[in-house]
Design a protein around this motif. Sequence first.
Motif, PDB file in Angstrom:
ATOM      1  N   TRP A 132       1.141  -1.208  -0.270  1.00  0.00           N
ATOM      2  CA  TRP A 132       0.086   0.220  -0.075  1.00  0.00           C
ATOM      3  C   TRP A 132       0.963   1.620   0.014  1.00  0.00           C
ATOM      4  CZ3 TRP A 132      -3.469   0.239   5.346  1.00  0.00           C
ATOM      5  CH2 TRP A 132      -3.979   1.405   5.385  1.00  0.00           C
ATOM      6  N   VAL A 133       1.127   2.129  -1.419  1.00  0.00           N
ATOM      7  CA  VAL A 133       1.284   3.249  -0.744  1.00  0.00           C
ATOM      8  C   VAL A 133       0.334   4.531  -0.193  1.00  0.00           C
ATOM      9  CG1 VAL A 133       2.465   4.835  -3.391  1.00  0.00           C
ATOM     10  CG2 VAL A 133       2.297   2.612  -3.206  1.00  0.00           C
ATOM     11  N   SER A 134       1.661   5.029   0.298  1.00  0.00           N
ATOM     12  CA  SER A 134       0.823   6.505   1.230  1.00  0.00           C
ATOM     13  C   SER A 134       1.474   7.507   1.599  1.00  0.00           C
ATOM     14  CB  SER A 134      -0.373   5.299   2.578  1.00  0.00           C
ATOM     15  OG  SER A 134      -0.321   6.868   3.608  1.00  0.00           O
ATOM     16  N   PRO A 135       0.486   8.782   1.217  1.00  0.00           N
ATOM     17  CA  PRO A 135       1.775   9.809   2.052  1.00  0.00           C
ATOM     18  C   PRO A 135       2.002   9.998   3.336  1.00  0.00           C
ATOM     19  CG  PRO A 135      -0.766   9.886   1.261  1.00  0.00           C
ATOM     20  CD  PRO A 135      -0.538   8.842   0.870  1.00  0.00           C
ATOM     21  N   LEU A 136       1.069   9.811   3.624  1.00  0.00           N
ATOM     22  CA  LEU A 136       1.089   9.111   5.275  1.00  0.00           C
ATOM     23  C   LEU A 136       1.196   8.519   5.797  1.00  0.00           C
ATOM     24  CD1 LEU A 136      -2.063  11.808   5.803  1.00  0.00           C
ATOM     25  CD2 LEU A 136       0.455  12.646   6.166  1.00  0.00           C
ATOM     26  N   VAL A 137       2.608   7.642   5.707  1.00  0.00           N
ATOM     27  CA  VAL A 137       2.556   6.486   6.789  1.00  0.00           C
ATOM     28  C   VAL A 137       1.992   5.811   7.272  1.00  0.00           C
ATOM     29  CG1 VAL A 137       4.620   5.137   6.466  1.00  0.00           C
ATOM     30  CG2 VAL A 137       4.699   5.996   4.949  1.00  0.00           C
ATOM     31  N   GLY A 138       2.324   6.911   8.497  1.00  0.00           N
ATOM     32  CA  GLY A 138       2.182   6.826  10.119  1.00  0.00           C
ATOM     33  C   GLY A 138       0.496   6.382  10.514  1.00  0.00           C
ATOM     34  N   LEU A 139      -0.349   7.589   9.439  1.00  0.00           N
ATOM     35  CA  LEU A 139      -2.122   6.757   9.070  1.00  0.00           C
ATOM     36  C   LEU A 139      -2.026   5.081   8.964  1.00  0.00           C
ATOM     37  CD1 LEU A 139      -3.645  10.390   8.860  1.00  0.00           C
ATOM     38  CD2 LEU A 139      -3.530   9.127  11.288  1.00  0.00           C
ATOM     39  N   ALA A 140      -1.257   5.117   7.959  1.00  0.00           N
ATOM     40  CA  ALA A 140      -2.043   4.041   6.916  1.00  0.00           C
ATOM     41  C   ALA A 140      -1.183   2.652   8.288  1.00  0.00           C
ATOM     42  CB  ALA A 140      -0.555   3.781   6.128  1.00  0.00           C
ATOM     43  N   ALA A 141      -0.020   2.714   9.134  1.00  0.00           N
ATOM     44  CA  ALA A 141       0.415   2.000  10.414  1.00  0.00           C
ATOM     45  C   ALA A 141      -0.547   1.768  10.379  1.00  0.00           C
ATOM     46  CB  ALA A 141       1.275   2.477   9.792  1.00  0.00           C
ATOM     47  N   THR A 142      -1.085   2.804  11.393  1.00  0.00           N
ATOM     48  CA  THR A 142      -2.176   2.543  12.538  1.00  0.00           C
ATOM     49  C   THR A 142      -3.666   1.850  12.092  1.00  0.00           C
ATOM     50  OG1 THR A 142      -1.581   4.769  13.437  1.00  0.00           O
ATOM     51  CG2 THR A 142      -4.231   4.321  13.399  1.00  0.00           C
ATOM     52  N   ALA A 143      -3.864   2.097  10.838  1.00  0.00           N
ATOM     53  CA  ALA A 143      -5.034   1.223   9.857  1.00  0.00           C
ATOM     54  C   ALA A 143      -4.284   0.094  10.515  1.00  0.00           C
ATOM     55  CB  ALA A 143      -5.022   1.579   8.602  1.00  0.00           C
ATOM     56  N   LEU A 144      -3.341   0.224  10.391  1.00  0.00           N
ATOM     57  CA  LEU A 144      -2.917  -1.749  10.046  1.00  0.00           C
ATOM     58  C   LEU A 144      -3.170  -2.666  11.361  1.00  0.00           C
ATOM     59  CD1 LEU A 144      -0.843  -2.395   6.879  1.00  0.00           C
ATOM     60  CD2 LEU A 144      -3.087  -2.722   7.383  1.00  0.00           C
ATOM     61  N   ARG A 145      -2.688  -1.719  11.958  1.00  0.00           N
ATOM     62  CA  ARG A 145      -2.167  -1.821  13.394  1.00  0.00           C
ATOM     63  C   ARG A 145      -4.295  -2.081  14.155  1.00  0.00           C
ATOM     64  NH1 ARG A 145       1.769   1.431  14.270  1.00  0.00           N
ATOM     65  NH2 ARG A 145       0.766   2.553  14.424  1.00  0.00           N
ATOM     66  N   ASN A 146      -5.336  -1.933  14.000  1.00  0.00           N
ATOM     67  CA  ASN A 146      -6.294  -2.072  13.954  1.00  0.00           C
ATOM     68  C   ASN A 146      -7.002  -3.056  13.499  1.00  0.00           C
ATOM     69  OD1 ASN A 146      -6.142   0.928  15.329  1.00  0.00           O
ATOM     70  ND2 ASN A 146      -6.764   2.072  14.059  1.00  0.00           N
ATOM     71  N   THR A 147      -6.468  -3.017  12.288  1.00  0.00           N
ATOM     72  CA  THR A 147      -7.082  -4.532  11.645  1.00  0.00           C
ATOM     73  C   THR A 147      -6.546  -5.860  12.550  1.00  0.00           C
ATOM     74  OG1 THR A 147      -5.246  -5.022  10.379  1.00  0.00           O
ATOM     75  CG2 THR A 147      -7.418  -3.681   9.118  1.00  0.00           C
ATOM     76  N   GLY A 148      -5.587  -5.637  13.318  1.00  0.00           N
ATOM     77  CA  GLY A 148      -4.741  -7.265  14.542  1.00  0.00           C
ATOM     78  C   GLY A 148      -3.401  -7.161  13.463  1.00  0.00           C
ATOM     79  N   ALA A 149      -3.075  -6.174  12.464  1.00  0.00           N
ATOM     80  CA  ALA A 149      -1.752  -7.206  12.176  1.00  0.00           C
ATOM     81  C   ALA A 149      -1.090  -6.778  12.582  1.00  0.00           C
ATOM     82  CB  ALA A 149      -1.474  -6.113  10.496  1.00  0.00           C
ATOM     83  N   ARG A 150       0.108  -6.998  12.643  1.00  0.00           N
ATOM     84  CA  ARG A 150       1.777  -6.639  13.721  1.00  0.00           C
ATOM     85  C   ARG A 150       2.549  -6.284  13.569  1.00  0.00           C
ATOM     86  NH1 ARG A 150       1.025 -13.746  15.489  1.00  0.00           N
ATOM     87  NH2 ARG A 150      -0.850 -13.344  15.603  1.00  0.00           N
ATOM     88  N   PRO A 151       3.145  -5.380  14.162  1.00  0.00           N
ATOM     89  CA  PRO A 151       4.350  -4.181  13.569  1.00  0.00           C
ATOM     90  C   PRO A 151       5.559  -5.457  13.460  1.00  0.00           C
ATOM     91  CG  PRO A 151       2.942  -3.388  14.994  1.00  0.00           C
ATOM     92  CD  PRO A 151       2.356  -4.240  14.972  1.00  0.00           C
ATOM     93  N   ARG A 152       5.973  -5.247  12.442  1.00  0.00           N
ATOM     94  CA  ARG A 152       7.466  -5.659  11.934  1.00  0.00           C
ATOM     95  C   ARG A 152       8.738  -4.053  12.508  1.00  0.00           C
ATOM     96  NH1 ARG A 152       9.453  -9.331   7.634  1.00  0.00           N
ATOM     97  NH2 ARG A 152       9.519  -7.710   6.541  1.00  0.00           N
ATOM     98  N   THR A 153       8.220  -3.303  11.002  1.00  0.00           N
ATOM     99  CA  THR A 153       9.655  -2.706  10.564  1.00  0.00           C
ATOM    100  C   THR A 153       8.118  -1.235  11.124  1.00  0.00           C
ATOM    101  OG1 THR A 153       9.641  -2.653   8.928  1.00  0.00           O
ATOM    102  CG2 THR A 153      11.010  -3.918   9.807  1.00  0.00           C
TER     103      THR A 153
END
Length: 232
Positions: A132-153
Amino acid sequence: MLRARPTHYTSRPEQWATLLMALGLVKTVDDGDWREFDAGSGRLAVGSVVHAHPLDGSTVFGVEVGNLEEFARRTEEAGTQAEIHEGHEETTVQISSDDGFEFFAFPAQRAADGTWAASDEADPGLTVVATWVSPLVGLAATALRNTGARPRTEDDESATFTTKNGGILRIIHGADATNGDLAFEYDGDLEPLLSRLKDADIEARIDEDVLYVANPDAVSGAAPASIVVVAV
């Protein structure tokens, strides 16, 4: 459950099937213009389209989940919009990130043994990467965390997440919120992959722990020249 499951659309489905199976994926669904392939980790859907279709050569970010209603409820409770979407053929969940990007969660099918496991015939070292390409990586990362995805980097330019049931979800910085290109990771020596690809008459090369595979869609000029497999 949560699994990476991007969808690649192509007017060259047979060439893609040959390439994917040479990489070590296993075809688990073959339904006319729709096919699905399991990697050791993650799944890839391949949809056939006519030549010059707007989607020809593109990959759409997506995931699979076990229980759509529960997934939508938990994602909403975590703070990201997730709406049940009744389509013509199946029910999905539409996830809307604060960076303006939207993607779908599809219903996963259990394996024959009743688990969510991928095919045990796939190369265990190969992982599907949905981008997923995003101009706002932090906001996109928050969305993935909220789906249950697990942060790696995670940093200002990119973020990667693992999923409970296989595959990597990746965010990279870009000017617009949109789908990125298909990629793979490989836990092992890339030489056997290169050998299998050459045996299937597929052009490929290794350069600094990255396997570059000739993209069947590149002839139309609408897709990158290579599919990338990164050694990890």
